[in-house]
Design an enzyme around this catalytic site. Sequence first.
Site, PDB file in Angstrom:
ATOM      1  N   GLY A   1       0.784  -1.238   0.000  1.00 21.96           N
ATOM      2  CA  GLY A   1       0.000   0.000   0.000  1.00 21.96           C
ATOM      3  C   GLY A   1       0.815   1.286   0.000  1.00 21.96           C
ATOM      4  O   GLY A   1       0.319   2.327   0.435  1.00 21.96           O
TER       5      GLY A   1
ATOM      6  N   ASN B   1       1.545   2.982  -2.612  1.00 19.72           N
ATOM      7  CA  ASN B   1       0.847   3.895  -3.533  1.00 19.72           C
ATOM      8  C   ASN B   1      -0.409   4.471  -2.881  1.00 19.72           C
ATOM      9  O   ASN B   1      -0.742   5.637  -3.100  1.00 19.72           O
ATOM     10  CB  ASN B   1       0.522   3.191  -4.852  1.00 19.72           C
ATOM     11  CG  ASN B   1       1.722   3.169  -5.777  1.00 19.72           C
ATOM     12  OD1 ASN B   1       2.131   4.203  -6.293  1.00 19.72           O
ATOM     13  ND2 ASN B   1       2.314   1.998  -5.946  1.00 19.72           N
TER      14      ASN B   1
ATOM     15  N   ASN C   1      -5.101   2.534 -13.278  1.00 17.35           N
ATOM     16  CA  ASN C   1      -4.137   1.594 -12.709  1.00 17.35           C
ATOM     17  C   ASN C   1      -2.736   2.181 -12.801  1.00 17.35           C
ATOM     18  O   ASN C   1      -2.418   2.897 -13.743  1.00 17.35           O
ATOM     19  CB  ASN C   1      -4.189   0.277 -13.511  1.00 17.35           C
ATOM     20  CG  ASN C   1      -3.185  -0.751 -13.015  1.00 17.35           C
ATOM     21  OD1 ASN C   1      -3.060  -1.002 -11.812  1.00 17.35           O
ATOM     22  ND2 ASN C   1      -2.437  -1.342 -13.936  1.00 17.35           N
TER      23      ASN C   1
ATOM     24  N   HIS D   1       1.184   1.005 -13.202  1.00 18.92           N
ATOM     25  CA  HIS D   1       1.978  -0.166 -13.591  1.00 18.92           C
ATOM     26  C   HIS D   1       3.460   0.225 -13.564  1.00 18.92           C
ATOM     27  O   HIS D   1       3.839   1.293 -14.066  1.00 18.92           O
ATOM     28  CB  HIS D   1       1.574  -0.641 -14.996  1.00 18.92           C
ATOM     29  CG  HIS D   1       2.331  -1.862 -15.405  1.00 18.92           C
ATOM     30  ND1 HIS D   1       2.005  -3.124 -14.937  1.00 18.92           N
ATOM     31  CD2 HIS D   1       3.428  -2.002 -16.191  1.00 18.92           C
ATOM     32  CE1 HIS D   1       2.880  -3.987 -15.429  1.00 18.92           C
ATOM     33  NE2 HIS D   1       3.744  -3.348 -16.191  1.00 18.92           N
TER      34      HIS D   1
ATOM     35  N   ASP E   1      -3.390  -4.049 -18.912  1.00 16.54           N
ATOM     36  CA  ASP E   1      -2.425  -2.956 -19.127  1.00 16.54           C
ATOM     37  C   ASP E   1      -2.550  -2.330 -20.515  1.00 16.54           C
ATOM     38  O   ASP E   1      -1.600  -1.705 -21.006  1.00 16.54           O
ATOM     39  CB  ASP E   1      -0.969  -3.427 -18.895  1.00 16.54           C
ATOM     40  CG  ASP E   1      -0.750  -3.911 -17.468  1.00 16.54           C
ATOM     41  OD1 ASP E   1      -1.338  -3.348 -16.546  1.00 16.54           O
ATOM     42  OD2 ASP E   1       0.018  -4.877 -17.287  1.00 16.54           O
TER      43      ASP E   1
ATOM     44  N   GLU F   1       6.185   6.231  -9.555  1.00 15.43           N
ATOM     45  CA  GLU F   1       4.810   5.862  -9.173  1.00 15.43           C
ATOM     46  C   GLU F   1       4.177   6.829  -8.181  1.00 15.43           C
ATOM     47  O   GLU F   1       3.040   7.278  -8.373  1.00 15.43           O
ATOM     48  CB  GLU F   1       4.788   4.454  -8.569  1.00 15.43           C
ATOM     49  CG  GLU F   1       5.178   3.382  -9.553  1.00 15.43           C
ATOM     50  CD  GLU F   1       5.041   1.987  -8.978  1.00 15.43           C
ATOM     51  OE1 GLU F   1       4.018   1.674  -8.359  1.00 15.43           O
ATOM     52  OE2 GLU F   1       5.987   1.190  -9.140  1.00 15.43           O
TER      53      GLU F   1
HETATM   54  C1  GAR Z   1       3.613  -1.248  -7.308  1.00 12.06           C
HETATM   55  O1  GAR Z   1       4.920  -1.234  -7.811  1.00 12.06           O
HETATM   56  C2  GAR Z   1       2.614  -1.271  -8.454  1.00 12.06           C
HETATM   57  O2  GAR Z   1       2.990  -0.509  -9.542  1.00 12.06           O
HETATM   58  C3  GAR Z   1       2.617  -2.741  -8.798  1.00 12.06           C
HETATM   59  O3  GAR Z   1       2.669  -3.399  -7.550  1.00 12.06           O
HETATM   60  C4  GAR Z   1       3.323  -2.578  -6.595  1.00 12.06           C
HETATM   61  C5  GAR Z   1       2.402  -2.387  -5.398  1.00 12.06           C
HETATM   62  O4  GAR Z   1       3.047  -1.708  -4.348  1.00 12.06           O
HETATM   63  N1  GAR Z   1       1.459  -3.088  -9.570  1.00 12.06           N
HETATM   64  C6  GAR Z   1       1.481  -3.975 -10.559  1.00 12.06           C
HETATM   65  O5  GAR Z   1       2.460  -4.619 -10.851  1.00 12.06           O
HETATM   66  C7  GAR Z   1       0.162  -4.156 -11.287  1.00 12.06           C
HETATM   67  N2  GAR Z   1       0.359  -4.781 -12.552  1.00 12.06           N
HETATM   68  P1  GAR Z   1       2.233  -1.014  -3.179  1.00 12.06           P
HETATM   69  O6  GAR Z   1       1.243  -2.036  -2.618  1.00 12.06           O
HETATM   70  O7  GAR Z   1       3.309  -0.670  -2.168  1.00 12.06           O
HETATM   71  O8  GAR Z   1       1.542   0.208  -3.732  1.00 12.06           O
END
Ligand code: GAR
Length: 208
Positions: free
Chosen positions: A16, A18, A112, A114, A155, A185
């Site tokens: 979490g 993000n 989303n 990515h 995606d 991100e």
């Molecule tokens: C992030 O790097 C996000 O971009 C990726 O998972 C991670 C989640 O981190 N998402 C994907 O790969 C989706 N295809 P977080 O839970 O710390 O935000």
Amino acid sequence: MTKKIARIAVLVSGGGTNLQALIDAEKRGVIKNGEIVLVVSSNSQAFAVERAKREGIPFSIISKKDCGGQEIFEKKLISEIEKNNIDIIVLAGFMCILSPEFTRRFEKRIINVHPSLIPSFCGKGFYGLKVHEAALKKGVKVTGATVHFVNEIPDGGEIIMQKAVNVREKDTPEKLQKRVMRLAEWKILPAAVEKVCSEIIADKEKQS
Ligand code: GAR
């Protein structure tokens, strides 16, 4: 007249960070046309749930495994989203693929983040650390992150924002993942959410 605000749901599955970037952006006023009113986690153990609790944001846990399949899982998601009058759904490390029925129902309302520069290292099987492992294996010198609308192609929806990040010689997938999060991100996700929220609010104001 009170200012209209877009109601944001953030869907998560893991750490979490993000989600935290979005919460912080709302507090700092970077997100001013939206408010996070709901967090949905597909995983009861996700640290993202702790972050929602800590901030007093209503949350719910909807696990695909407990639902016994995609159909009931999505029915429950739809019910939470509609009950809470959500305007925009943000997938922030949400590790479940959504069906075409689901994505069509919320056309241009799901975004989303990515961790690569789409169209590189994306689509089925590319998620989390795997994306950075593939980028290092290929030997790319530049990678980054993308925020895009979600449609029926994994995606494959319209790109909203991207930011490039240099790869360093001694990078490991973990090091690269952290740098892409910090430099790309956590910056473009809040910026893109504010952009889409402001467009939603402008539309609502035109209609009222
Ligand atoms: C992030 O790097 C996000 O971009 C990726 O998972 C991670 C989640 O981190 N998402 C994907 O790969 C989706 N295809 P977080 O839970 O710390 O935000």
